[in-house]
Design a protein around this motif. Structure first.
Motif, mmCIF file in Angstrom:
data_model
loop_
_atom_site.group_PDB
_atom_site.id
_atom_site.type_symbol
_atom_site.label_atom_id
_atom_site.label_comp_id
_atom_site.label_asym_id
_atom_site.label_seq_id
_atom_site.Cartn_x
_atom_site.Cartn_y
_atom_site.Cartn_z
ATOM 1 N N ARG A 1 0.817 -1.211 0.000
ATOM 2 C CA ARG A 1 0.000 0.000 0.000
ATOM 3 C C ARG A 1 0.855 1.268 0.000
ATOM 4 O O ARG A 1 0.316 2.372 0.020
ATOM 5 C CB ARG A 1 -0.944 0.005 1.193
ATOM 6 N N SER B 1 -6.347 -0.309 -1.259
ATOM 7 C CA SER B 1 -6.463 -1.446 -0.340
ATOM 8 C C SER B 1 -7.902 -1.540 0.186
ATOM 9 O O SER B 1 -8.583 -0.521 0.373
ATOM 10 C CB SER B 1 -5.497 -1.283 0.835
ATOM 11 N N ARG B 2 -8.354 -2.769 0.441
ATOM 12 C CA ARG B 2 -9.701 -2.974 0.968
ATOM 13 C C ARG B 2 -9.745 -4.323 1.687
ATOM 14 O O ARG B 2 -8.878 -5.174 1.512
ATOM 15 C CB ARG B 2 -10.740 -2.945 -0.145
ATOM 16 N N SER B 3 -10.753 -4.495 2.493
ATOM 17 C CA SER B 3 -10.961 -5.760 3.192
ATOM 18 C C SER B 3 -12.438 -6.132 3.114
ATOM 19 O O SER B 3 -13.311 -5.256 3.030
ATOM 20 C CB SER B 3 -10.522 -5.649 4.660
ATOM 21 N N PHE B 4 -12.720 -7.431 3.126
ATOM 22 C CA PHE B 4 -14.107 -7.890 3.080
ATOM 23 C C PHE B 4 -14.177 -9.267 3.723
ATOM 24 O O PHE B 4 -13.179 -9.979 3.883
ATOM 25 C CB PHE B 4 -14.652 -7.920 1.652
#
Length: 429
Positions: free
Chosen positions: A63, A87-90
């Motif tokens: 990142r 950036s991401r989260s799931f």
């Protein structure tokens, strides 16, 4: 109402399942991070000369990567548009098993404007990531020369084909169209290395359409002209250039690509239709003359044209060592770009005054500039600020000339004794 109630019920049911899964320890560990990869993508692999394409360099797995090295990209004007952390989260739940996933990534975006036709390669681009050097894959780009369209013409003109080095010249781009244009892109070879682009020859008004050419916003003057027996609507851009070096310099042919209106929409849902069109101009040859060495003043700073210099000072009744504010005003074709006169190199001034050279410009336009300097008389027998000199080269007379201010009378008294009351007021320049 029934639909809203059902949605709320579904959400409550889903929350209950999630809480139950967590309580029973059914959640899976976070998925391991993917390896770091870099990828280059473009939004088009075929463009006209003068058109732009978008290059994105994606870094997956980091990142905060370092900026890529794009100096190897040839045949394009490269402009950095910025970087973005993507950036991401799931979380996903399959058969009651929870998986937390995290994607880490960063995207660098560039605008690439094609400058000449041919088959181009965006080479493998190196991206430093976490101490490692990663490379993208090369990308092939086809740059096509716009075909001359009978409904569009382009011509280059210059007001002085034989200027001196440093002498401003005006380049005119005369664009003739038979249909309504939009989104023009100009490319004028031969400018970047040989000339300084000063800016438009005149300021824009509210009625003027404005285009970008040679990296500056330029207002267009509108008119009509007969070209090859056909009356065209003309749009004329005028840009001031300053030649950096002497010799023969070729400009152009310039290329222009834009959209031309092909059909006007007839209703709210019937949009206008455009077609892509191009034009190529003539080529110009500029013979730039070198400035003569004979008669060049030692304090010549490179001004070419006719200039005047004016001066004022305040106060004019002082003690030895008191500050005097000297204001200098220069007027001429490129006064806004002029360096401040080198006062310390003027012997009669430096002999009588201590000169502070750190004063800045207090106002400037293209044809006017003002500076302020602080002087302090060194002796009580100083009676005036002598004429300030500004050397320049006049292309009309083909000689070096010197603009001089009028002398400014002073009354300088001996240094007075400083008392305690003076000390309370502080000391400044």
């Amino acid at each position: 109402m029934m639909r809203a109630g059902r949605t709320q019920l579904d959400l409550n049911w889903l929350r209950s399942i999630l809480y139950l899964a967590l309580a029973l320890g059914l959640a899976a560990p976070v998925r391991a991070a993917d390896p770091v990869e870099v990828t280059a993508r473009v939004n088009s692999q075929r463009v006209f000369v003068g058109e732009s394409l978008r290059l994105q360099i994606s870094v997956a797995g980091s990142r905060a990567p370092s900026a890529p090295d794009v100096t190897g990209i040839q045949g394009f004007d490269v402009r950095f548009l910025g970087g973005q952390d993507v950036s991401r989260s799931f979380t996903s739940i399959v058969n009651g098993r929870r998986t937390d996933e995290v994607f880490t990534g960063y995207i660098f975006t560039y605008d690439l404007t094609a400058t000449s036709p041919g088959e181009r390669i965006i080479p493998a681009i190196e991206v430093p990531v976490d101490g490692k050097m990663l490379r993208t894959d090369p990308i092939a780009i086809s740059v096509v020369k716009p075909q001359d369209d009978p409904e569009m013409k382009l011509r280059l003109e210059v007001d002085n084909p034989s200027p001196y080095e440093g002498e401003p010249v005006t380049l005119r781009l005369v664009w003739g169209v038979l249909r309504e244009p939009s989104g023009p892109r100009f490319v004028v070879p031969g400018i970047s290395d040989a000339f300084e682009v000063v800016g438009p020859a005149r300021p824009a008004t509210q009625e003027d359409p404005v285009i970008q050419a040679l990296g500056v916003d330029v207002p267009l003057s509108q008119g009509q002209e007969m070209i090859d027996g056909q009356r065209y609507h003309t749009l004329v851009a005028e840009i001031i250039l300053i030649p950096r070096r002497a010799g023969e310099i070729r400009i152009g042919p310039a290329t222009l690509s834009c959209n031309l209106l092909s059909r006007r929409g007839r209703g709210f849902f019937d949009q206008d239709e455009f077609r892509r069109a191009g034009a190529e101009s003539n080529e110009l040859t500029i013979n730039v003359k070198a400035l003569p060495s004979d008669g060049r003043p030692p304090n010549f700073t490179g001004l070419v044209g006719r200039y005047t210099l004016d001066a004022s000072a305040s106060p004019t009744e002082v003690n030895v060592g008191d500050p005097i504010t000297l204001r200098l005003r220069i007027m001429g074709p490129m006064a806004g770009n002029a360096p401040a006169p080198a006062l310390s190199r003027q012997a009669d001034l430096a002999d009588d005054f201590r000169i502070a050279e750190d004063g800045g410009a207090s106002g400037a336009t293209r044809q006017f500039k003002e500076w302020s300097r602080t002087l302090r008389a060194l002796r009580e027998d100083v009676t005036e600020i002598p004429p300030i000199e500004l050397p320049y080269f006049d292309p009309t007379t083909q000689r070096y000339e010197i603009a001089r201010t009028e002398p400014i009378r002073l009354e300088v008294r001996p240094t007075r004794v400083i008392t305690a009351a003076d000390a309370q007021g502080g000391f400044g320049s």
